[in-house]
Every structure is written in C-alpha cells, then in structure tokens.
Design a protein around this motif. Sequence first.
Motif, PDB file in Angstrom:
ATOM      1  N   LEU A   1       0.845  -1.187   0.000  1.00 18.02           N
ATOM      2  CA  LEU A   1       0.000   0.000   0.000  1.00 18.02           C
ATOM      3  C   LEU A   1       0.886   1.245   0.000  1.00 18.02           C
ATOM      4  CD1 LEU A   1      -3.138   0.519   0.589  1.00 18.02           C
ATOM      5  CD2 LEU A   1      -2.394   1.091   2.889  1.00 18.02           C
TER       6      LEU A   1
ATOM      7  N   ARG B   1      -0.122   6.589   3.492  1.00 12.14           N
ATOM      8  CA  ARG B   1      -0.935   7.808   3.436  1.00 12.14           C
ATOM      9  C   ARG B   1      -0.510   8.763   4.543  1.00 12.14           C
ATOM     10  NH1 ARG B   1      -2.736   4.410  -0.210  1.00 12.14           N
ATOM     11  NH2 ARG B   1      -4.971   4.185  -0.542  1.00 12.14           N
TER      12      ARG B   1
ATOM     13  N   PRO C   1      -4.833  -1.506   9.419  1.00 13.54           N
ATOM     14  CA  PRO C   1      -5.334  -2.726   8.771  1.00 13.54           C
ATOM     15  C   PRO C   1      -6.131  -2.367   7.526  1.00 13.54           C
ATOM     16  CG  PRO C   1      -6.779  -2.103  10.568  1.00 13.54           C
ATOM     17  CD  PRO C   1      -5.674  -1.082  10.537  1.00 13.54           C
TER      18      PRO C   1
ATOM     19  N   ALA D   1      -4.464  -5.404   1.260  1.00 12.89           N
ATOM     20  CA  ALA D   1      -4.065  -4.315   2.172  1.00 12.89           C
ATOM     21  C   ALA D   1      -5.198  -3.311   2.369  1.00 12.89           C
ATOM     22  CB  ALA D   1      -2.841  -3.596   1.619  1.00 12.89           C
TER      23      ALA D   1
HETATM   24  N1  GLN Z   1      -6.979   5.249   3.869  1.00 10.88           N
HETATM   25  C1  GLN Z   1      -7.007   4.338   2.784  1.00 10.88           C
HETATM   26  C2  GLN Z   1      -7.918   4.837   1.707  1.00 10.88           C
HETATM   27  O1  GLN Z   1      -8.969   5.333   2.001  1.00 10.88           O
HETATM   28  C3  GLN Z   1      -7.433   2.950   3.237  1.00 10.88           C
HETATM   29  C4  GLN Z   1      -6.336   2.315   3.957  1.00 10.88           C
HETATM   30  C5  GLN Z   1      -6.693   1.014   4.571  1.00 10.88           C
HETATM   31  O2  GLN Z   1      -7.625   0.280   4.204  1.00 10.88           O
HETATM   32  N2  GLN Z   1      -5.952   0.699   5.534  1.00 10.88           N
HETATM   33  O3  GLN Z   1      -7.542   4.770   0.568  1.00 10.88           O
END
Ligand code: GLN
Length: 313
Positions: free
Chosen positions: A91, A94, A189, A211
Amino acid sequence: MRVGEWWARTTERLRKHVIADAGIEAEVLLRHAMDMGRADFFAALDVQLDPPRKELADRLLQRRVAGEPLAYILGNREFYGLDFCVNPSVLVPRQETELLVDAVLEHYKERPDQEPVIADVGTGSGAIAIAIARHLPRAAIYATDSSHEALMVADVNRRRHSVTDRVQLVQCDLLEALREPIDVIVSNPPYLTTEELTRGQPEIRREPPHALDGGKDGLDITRQLLRQARGHLRPEGLIVVEIAPQQLGPVMQMGTEAFPAAAVSFSLDLLDEPRIVSIMFPESTSRLTRRRQANDDHASPDAAGEVHALMPG
Ligand code: GLN
C-alpha cells in the motif's frame, strides 16, 4: 518543446483526468524524468527539453493517466519525513497514517527510559515500524505481514533507514507468530468495505487488495486483530489502529467490549475526521496486574522468565 511548456500541457492533461494536485504531479513526473531537484527545475523552465528526456516524461505521464499511483511510478513515497521504497506489492503510505506514529511517540514521550516491544501489524512497506524505530531508539519492533513480497519491500526500507537490528520482519497472520508479550500494537489494517474498493479510484485498484479490503463492513481484520491482541498484549499495553471515520462507533464499542479495563479514545485527522482509535490500559491497573502476575509467576517459572526478560533496564 520547452520544459515550462511540457509542464503546463501536462498539468492540463492531468487535470482533465481529475487528478488532484495536477500541477505538482506534473512537476514531479518531469523532475523525475529530468533527474532534477526543485530549484534546478524552476531555473530550467525556458530550456528546451531534450528528446530522450521528453520521451521518458511522456511515458511516465502515460502510466499516470492510465491510473497508476504516482508513488509506484517514482518508486518512492515520503512518510514521516522519511523516504520509502514502494511498489505494487505494498500500500502507498498515506499522510493520515502518520497519526499512528504520532500516537505511539506521544505515549513514550513521558516514558523515555522504557524499552518497549512494539508490533506493527500488516506493515506493508514498513513505513510505520521504521518511522517509530527511527524516533524511539530503545524500541524493538516486530513488523508483521502475511505477504512475503511486502516484507521484501519492508526489508529494503529498514536497510535504507539503518534499523535492521531493531525492526524484525515476521511473515504471519496478524500477531499469530509472535511469542513475546507486546507493549504496543499499532496497525493500519485493511478497512475499506469490499464495495468501496470496487467503486474506488483507479489508483486504489492498483494497490494490493489484501491491504485495503476489510470485508462487508470493512472491519473483518480489525475485529480479528482485537481478538488476537488479548493473548499478546502486556497488561499495561496500548493498541492504536487506523479506521475509516464512519467506523468510529463500532470500533470504540469493540474496544470497550474486548477490554473493559481500558480507556478507549480517538484522534482526528487533518480533515477533522476520526482516524485512529487508541485502547490504553491505565498504569495504575497495570502496576497492580504486574504485581499480581509476579506473584503468580512464583508458581510458574516459565512465565516469570518470559515476563522478566522483557522488563526495561
Ligand atoms: N486510507 C485508505 C484509503 O482510504 C485505506 C487504507 C486502509 O484500508 N488501511 O484509501
């Protein structure tokens, strides 16, 4: 074509593809193709873009327009002020996930002498584990992931940031393979609902589904994690998990039900949305528990050995 002209045209093209921050993305793509820092780039706006560079920049642009996340194209993403290698096995870290690191660092600000054992569950690129390791020099960190490919990326990153000795990579389901009691469980998660994932932006569909996909309500993995945490967390432990804002109620409730003695709280992200839930055990309770545990340990030397081996100092 001059550099500035390519930049303007590309910005327009990205904007048409509804890519936010089109100007910045165009600049970053072009600087990547030209292998140039920001200052040099701005000084070169009137310079002719040489054909091989232009060809490369166009190819990168093509990939971006086809929905590939910028971070995969660059092979890099900044997280907590550190540069991380990323590829489609992990992933893209973020910005809001930096809150998880903040929460753990905050917890240890008042406990600088401790040598915590921390588990970053579902580590992916290793960003959370490594950022914590860099800021908590006394911490030992397990970074777990079910994906071998993800752990290979985490390995590159832990070497890059010189924390190989303190970030141990473990391929397993959540906490399953960990044998020593954990002080802090931290995790981003997968928490999107399967439906959100299928409806999501093209970029999200380039990321590893395991992910992101948290099942029907997005909470399948969070639920399992809290269930597993019971058997792994030290009595005075802390759990911090990232959530989607609409999951606040259910996760707070899950936390309170699973750990009635703990204080369950949440933090807001930059958009003022609930983003992380913390489950913290009061120190007073923990000291009592530890004393009780020490008494019990007289009857069970094995357990005593394990607990004391982890005591700070
Ligand atoms: N924050 C991510 C999104 O909205 C999701 C991350 C996650 O599932 N852990 O793209």
